[in-house]
Write an enzyme that holds these catalytic residues in place. Structure first.
Site, mmCIF file in Angstrom:
data_model
loop_
_atom_site.group_PDB
_atom_site.id
_atom_site.type_symbol
_atom_site.label_atom_id
_atom_site.label_comp_id
_atom_site.label_asym_id
_atom_site.label_seq_id
_atom_site.Cartn_x
_atom_site.Cartn_y
_atom_site.Cartn_z
ATOM 1 N NE ARG A 181 -8.015 -7.785 -0.317
ATOM 2 C CZ ARG A 181 -7.441 -7.022 -1.241
ATOM 3 N NH1 ARG A 181 -6.401 -6.273 -0.952
ATOM 4 N NH2 ARG A 181 -7.910 -7.014 -2.474
ATOM 5 C CE LYS A 225 -4.499 -1.579 1.010
ATOM 6 N NZ LYS A 225 -5.572 -1.805 1.951
HETATM 7 N N1 HH2 Z 1 -7.641 -3.250 0.354
HETATM 8 C C1 HH2 Z 1 -7.908 -3.240 -0.963
HETATM 9 C C2 HH2 Z 1 -8.990 -3.975 -1.464
HETATM 10 N N2 HH2 Z 1 -9.755 -4.730 -0.649
HETATM 11 N N3 HH2 Z 1 -10.255 -5.551 1.511
HETATM 12 C C3 HH2 Z 1 -10.007 -5.570 2.831
HETATM 13 N N4 HH2 Z 1 -10.758 -6.312 3.661
HETATM 14 N N5 HH2 Z 1 -8.965 -4.842 3.382
HETATM 15 C C4 HH2 Z 1 -8.158 -4.064 2.617
HETATM 16 O O1 HH2 Z 1 -7.254 -3.396 3.171
HETATM 17 C C5 HH2 Z 1 -8.408 -4.002 1.202
HETATM 18 C C6 HH2 Z 1 -9.481 -4.772 0.683
HETATM 19 C C7 HH2 Z 1 -7.075 -2.427 -1.899
HETATM 20 O O2 HH2 Z 1 -6.015 -3.150 -2.410
HETATM 21 P P1 HH2 Z 1 -5.950 -3.943 -3.829
HETATM 22 O O3 HH2 Z 1 -7.064 -4.911 -3.990
HETATM 23 O O4 HH2 Z 1 -4.609 -4.550 -3.936
HETATM 24 O O5 HH2 Z 1 -6.055 -2.842 -4.933
HETATM 25 P P2 HH2 Z 1 -7.288 -2.269 -5.736
HETATM 26 O O6 HH2 Z 1 -8.283 -1.729 -4.780
HETATM 27 O O7 HH2 Z 1 -6.673 -1.190 -6.607
HETATM 28 O O8 HH2 Z 1 -7.862 -3.390 -6.546
#
Ligand code: HH2
Length: 286
Positions: free
Chosen positions: A266, A231
């Site tokens: 995650r 992040k």
């Molecule tokens: N962060 C992201 C997405 N989903 N779900 C939970 N429970 N907690 C989190 O911190 C969280 C989440 C954001 O990260 P990522 O999926 O890698 O990226 P993007 O939102 O650009 O798909």
């Protein structure tokens, strides 16, 4: 620093449909983003073969769940319709089930959740904590697990001007209120996990304050999920601008969180996180 709380969640279990998952050892949710625009891996796994190989690699590296997402939540991301989101997510859900994995679906739409649970998914990861009023009934109907996450604002505006008087207190109150709403909707208490939502409507200082205070969340007595992987706060602390180069910072944050009792992580980098948390647990349990 507060004393280490490991293994605060040792006696806890997490119910995902028919299964009661032990939280004695850290649970890893391997991230499968089937989006064109996710911040670190957008567009990499939309091809069916690449998707299947990614799932199999994460299972082999020790992922307990595969978290399939079809809509990016990065700041300013475009929203997609339920139909488009399902088209993106379905091949991932099928690939993960075919690989014998437990499946989580990262969605805030009850229509997408229903279709995934119908196929056999185990968990709904809802970053809006029931922002869709139909979501709680779907989770209950399938006896699914659920992650309820805190976010200030929406992905479109959340990083504009996040503001709190007491970030830890306010986020804790919100999560407790959402947990009560889940129970009021008939969802089993053992099915619910809470997530403070790192990077969702939070400045660097807010994120660091929450991370330093994770024991206040694990003290709530239900599984705590944490998403620190790759992040932006890691980039802000280290100057590493390419998100794919943030594995070491991500693992450091996960180990720190583990010492404060967090049970579920995650992550994009499953093998590295598994190795680090295995060593951290062995050292802390001596
Ligand atoms: N962060 C992201 C997405 N989903 N779900 C939970 N429970 N907690 C989190 O911190 C969280 C989440 C954001 O990260 P990522 O999926 O890698 O990226 P993007 O939102 O650009 O798909």
């Amino acid at each position: 620093m507060e004393p280490a709380h490991l293994p605060a969640g040792a006696a806890l279990r997490w119910r995902l449909r028919g299964e009661s998952l032990s939280l004695d050892r850290p649970i890893l949710m391997g991230i499968l983003n089937l989006t064109p625009d996710s911040f670190s891996d957008g567009g990499l796994y939309q091809d069916a073969g690449a998707c299947r190989r990614r799932v199999e690699a994460m299972v082999q590296e020790g992922a307990d769940l595969i978290d399939v997402g079809g809509e990016s939540t990065r700041p300013g991301a475009r929203t997609v319709s339920p139909g488009e989101e399902w088209e993106r997510v379905e091949p991932g859900v099928r690939a993960a089930l075919a690989a014998g994995a437990r499946v989580s679906v990262d969605t805030s739409k009850s229509a997408v959740a229903r279709r995934a649970l119908d196929l056999g998914a185990h968990l709904i990861n809802d970053v809006t904590a029931f922002g869709d009023p139909g979501m709680s009934a779907v989770v209950r109907e399938f006896n699914a697990g659920v992650v309820l996450m805190h976010m200030q604002g929406t992905p479109r505006n959340m990083q504009k001007q996040p503001h709190y008087h007491d970030p830890v207190g306010e986020i804790r109150d919100f999560l407790q209120e959402r947990r009560a709403a889940a129970e009021a909707a008939g969802i089993a208490p053992e099915a619910v996990a809470l997530d403070p939502g790192i990077g969702f409507g939070k400045t660097l200082e807010h994120n660091l304050t929450v991370l330093r205070s994770l024991h206040h969340f694990t003290a709530l007595g239900c599984p705590v999920v944490l998403g620190v992987s790759r992040k932006r706060f890691i980039g802000e602390l280290t100057g590493v601008t390419d998100a794919r180069e943030r594995t070491l910072g991500s693992v450091a944050a996960a180990v720190f969180a583990r010492t404060l009792g967090v049970q579920v992580f995650r992550v994009h980098d499953v093998a590295a996180t598994r190795q680090a948390l295995t060593v951290a647990d062995a050292l802390a349990s001596g």
